[in-house]
Design a protein around this motif. Structure first.
Motif, PDB file in Angstrom:
ATOM      1  N   SER A 147       0.879  -1.184  -0.009  1.00  0.00           N
ATOM      2  CA  SER A 147      -0.192   0.086   0.038  1.00  0.00           C
ATOM      3  C   SER A 147       0.772   1.209  -0.195  1.00  0.00           C
ATOM      4  CB  SER A 147      -0.805  -0.151   1.156  1.00  0.00           C
ATOM      5  OG  SER A 147      -1.388   1.067   1.622  1.00  0.00           O
ATOM      6  N   GLN A 148       0.812   1.951  -1.070  1.00  0.00           N
ATOM      7  CA  GLN A 148       1.507   3.225  -1.024  1.00  0.00           C
ATOM      8  C   GLN A 148       1.117   4.133  -0.005  1.00  0.00           C
ATOM      9  OE1 GLN A 148       1.415   5.258  -4.708  1.00  0.00           O
ATOM     10  NE2 GLN A 148       2.297   7.197  -3.991  1.00  0.00           N
ATOM     11  N   ASP A 149      -0.285   4.297   0.431  1.00  0.00           N
ATOM     12  CA  ASP A 149      -0.629   5.058   1.407  1.00  0.00           C
ATOM     13  C   ASP A 149      -0.016   4.553   2.901  1.00  0.00           C
ATOM     14  OD1 ASP A 149      -2.239   6.565  -0.068  1.00  0.00           O
ATOM     15  OD2 ASP A 149      -4.089   5.404   0.308  1.00  0.00           O
ATOM     16  N   PHE A 150       0.247   3.365   3.240  1.00  0.00           N
ATOM     17  CA  PHE A 150       0.928   2.852   4.213  1.00  0.00           C
ATOM     18  C   PHE A 150       2.322   3.070   4.261  1.00  0.00           C
ATOM     19  CE2 PHE A 150       1.961  -1.275   6.788  1.00  0.00           C
ATOM     20  CZ  PHE A 150       1.645  -0.490   8.063  1.00  0.00           C
ATOM     21  N   ASP A 151       3.001   3.216   3.066  1.00  0.00           N
ATOM     22  CA  ASP A 151       4.426   3.466   2.912  1.00  0.00           C
ATOM     23  C   ASP A 151       4.625   5.089   3.336  1.00  0.00           C
ATOM     24  OD1 ASP A 151       4.882   0.982   1.935  1.00  0.00           O
ATOM     25  OD2 ASP A 151       5.083   1.623  -0.038  1.00  0.00           O
ATOM     26  N   GLU A 152       3.670   5.803   2.754  1.00  0.00           N
ATOM     27  CA  GLU A 152       3.630   7.344   3.037  1.00  0.00           C
ATOM     28  C   GLU A 152       3.430   7.487   4.506  1.00  0.00           C
ATOM     29  OE1 GLU A 152       0.958   9.299   0.351  1.00  0.00           O
ATOM     30  OE2 GLU A 152       2.091   8.570  -1.445  1.00  0.00           O
ATOM     31  N   LEU A 153       2.641   6.912   5.113  1.00  0.00           N
ATOM     32  CA  LEU A 153       2.261   7.020   6.480  1.00  0.00           C
ATOM     33  C   LEU A 153       3.676   6.897   7.326  1.00  0.00           C
ATOM     34  CD1 LEU A 153      -0.099   7.570   8.850  1.00  0.00           C
ATOM     35  CD2 LEU A 153       0.040   5.182   9.150  1.00  0.00           C
ATOM     36  N   LEU A 178      -7.149  -0.322   5.591  1.00  0.00           N
ATOM     37  CA  LEU A 178      -6.709  -1.206   5.016  1.00  0.00           C
ATOM     38  C   LEU A 178      -7.287  -2.805   5.544  1.00  0.00           C
ATOM     39  CD1 LEU A 178      -2.989   0.095   5.282  1.00  0.00           C
ATOM     40  CD2 LEU A 178      -4.377  -0.231   3.457  1.00  0.00           C
ATOM     41  N   LEU A 179      -7.417  -2.716   6.668  1.00  0.00           N
ATOM     42  CA  LEU A 179      -8.125  -3.806   7.388  1.00  0.00           C
ATOM     43  C   LEU A 179      -9.471  -4.200   6.708  1.00  0.00           C
ATOM     44  CD1 LEU A 179      -7.402  -5.971   9.612  1.00  0.00           C
ATOM     45  CD2 LEU A 179      -8.591  -4.556  11.229  1.00  0.00           C
ATOM     46  N   ALA A 180     -10.288  -3.164   6.703  1.00  0.00           N
ATOM     47  CA  ALA A 180     -11.738  -3.333   5.992  1.00  0.00           C
ATOM     48  C   ALA A 180     -11.491  -3.771   4.741  1.00  0.00           C
ATOM     49  CB  ALA A 180     -12.339  -2.141   6.253  1.00  0.00           C
TER      50      ALA A 180
END
Length: 194
Positions: A147-153, A178-180
Motif C-alpha cells: 500500500s502506497q498510503d501505508f508507505d507514506e504514513l 486497510l483492514l476493512a
C-alpha cells in the motif's frame, strides 16, 4: 505506571520495595511483537491498529512513552492465532508530556527515538509517532500487503518536524481502512508448496 492505571495495556503497579529496589506489577505476558512475524496480514494489521489505540490511551493520561518499539509491545494470541490482547510495556524512559531526558550523545541513534530524546528538549506526544512508525515498518516488512498510503504514513512518521508527522487519528483511520479492505485470500501468510 500508577498514573496510567492500565491505559494502553500498561502493567499495573501492585507494590514497591525501595530497599532492593523492586517493583511488583501485573504480568502482561511474555510474547513480544519482536518475535512475531508469521501471523498473516490480517492479524498484523490488527496489531498495528491496536498499538495505535493503546498509544492514544497512554497519551490521554498525558504520558509520552519515549521508547516505543516492537519488543515493548506484548501480545496474547488465542489458540486460533487471533489477537486477544495487546500491551504497551516498559515505561522506564516515559515522561509526562513536556518532561525532558538529559542531553546525550550517541554514535548509534536508534530509529524509534525522536531527536528530543537525545537533545534534551521537552518530550511531546508526537515524539511517540516516530516509535509507532518503527513498529508499523516492522509490521509492513512481514506483510504481503502493498500500500502506497501505508508507505507514506510510515515515511511521515520519521519526519524530523513534529508537525509533519501523522496524527494517531490519521494512522488509525488508514489501518482501519486497510483492514476493512483486506481480502480473505490475502489474510493469511503466503506459503510455497514444493
Amino acid at each position: 505506571m500508577a498514573r496510567l492505571g492500565g491505559a494502553g495495556g500498561a502493567p499495573i503497579p501492585l507494590g514497591f520495595c525501595p530497599d532492593i529496589p523492586a517493583l511488583l506489577m501485573t504480568c502482561c505476558g511474555s510474547l513480544n511483537l519482536q518475535d512475531q512475524k508469521n501471523l498473516g496480514d490480517r492479524v498484523l494489521l490488527q496489531i498495528g491498529l491496536r498499538v495505535v489505540q493503546a498509544l492514544q490511551e497512554v497519551h490521554l493520561k498525558d504520558v509520552v512513552h519515549c521508547d516505543l518499539k516492537p519488543d515493548n509491545v506484548t501480545l496474547q494470541l488465542g489458540e486460533d492465532g487471533q489477537l486477544e490482547s495487546l500491551h504497551i510495556i516498559d515505561y522506564g524512559f516515559a515522561r509526562l508530556a513536556g518532561g525532558c531526558h538529559p542531553r546525550r550523545k550517541s554514535q548509534d541513534p536508534k530509529p524509534w527515538y525522536c531527536h528530543c530524546f537525545y537533545n534534551g528538549t521537552p518530550m511531546r506526544k508526537e515524539c511517540d509517532v516516530q516509535g509507532l512508525g518503527h513498529i508499523l515498518e516492522f509490521l509492513e516488512e512481514a506483510m504481503t500487503l502493498e500500500s502506497q498510503d501505508f508507505d507514506e504514513l510510515i515515511e511521515k512518521a520519521f519526519n524530523p518536524s513534529h508537525e509533519e508527522r501523522p496524527t494517531l487519528q490519521e494512522a488509525e483511520a488508514l489501518l482501519s481502512a486497510l483492514l476493512a479492505g483486506l481480502k480473505e485470500d490475502n489474510a493469511e501468510p503466503s506459503t510455497v508448496e514444493g
